[in-house]
Design an enzyme around this catalytic site. Sequence first.
Site, PDB file in Angstrom:
ATOM      1  N   TYR A 111       0.909   1.424  11.413  1.00 26.51           N
ATOM      2  CA  TYR A 111       0.559   0.814  10.132  1.00 26.51           C
ATOM      3  C   TYR A 111       1.668   1.074   9.112  1.00 26.51           C
ATOM      4  O   TYR A 111       2.115   0.156   8.421  1.00 26.51           O
ATOM      5  CB  TYR A 111      -0.778   1.364   9.626  1.00 26.51           C
ATOM      6  CG  TYR A 111      -1.215   0.767   8.323  1.00 26.51           C
ATOM      7  CD1 TYR A 111      -1.721  -0.530   8.268  1.00 26.51           C
ATOM      8  CD2 TYR A 111      -1.132   1.487   7.143  1.00 26.51           C
ATOM      9  CE1 TYR A 111      -2.118  -1.093   7.069  1.00 26.51           C
ATOM     10  CE2 TYR A 111      -1.539   0.938   5.939  1.00 26.51           C
ATOM     11  CZ  TYR A 111      -2.032  -0.355   5.908  1.00 26.51           C
ATOM     12  OH  TYR A 111      -2.424  -0.906   4.712  1.00 26.51           O
ATOM     13  N   SER A 114       0.844  -1.197   0.000  1.00 22.66           N
ATOM     14  CA  SER A 114       0.000   0.000   0.000  1.00 22.66           C
ATOM     15  C   SER A 114       0.877   1.244   0.000  1.00 22.66           C
ATOM     16  O   SER A 114       2.084   1.178   0.218  1.00 22.66           O
ATOM     17  CB  SER A 114      -0.988   0.026   1.173  1.00 22.66           C
ATOM     18  OG  SER A 114      -0.387   0.508   2.354  1.00 22.66           O
TER      19      SER A 114
END
Length: 89
Positions: free
Chosen positions: A67, A54
Amino acid sequence: MPGIWQKLMPSRKIKKILLTEVIETNLTALIQLTRICLPTLKTREESAIINIISKSGVIAQEGQSVYSASKYGVQGFTEVLKEDLKIAT
């Protein structure tokens, strides 16, 4: 393999359990699964490992410290694995 996303929040507000869940799911599990599959993949004439990180693995985003750390970790692991496999072949 599914991952865990961290809600937007400053790092000082992240509880230890969330930190552990995100890192263990998004990074540690990926590394362990790769280690388990690698011997079989190396016996194949052709094989590939594809890790999806991502944009959080390449761009720092406010409120996404854990994250992003997990995704940057996947990026680093993948790059080193690529180099390690060149040496091993």
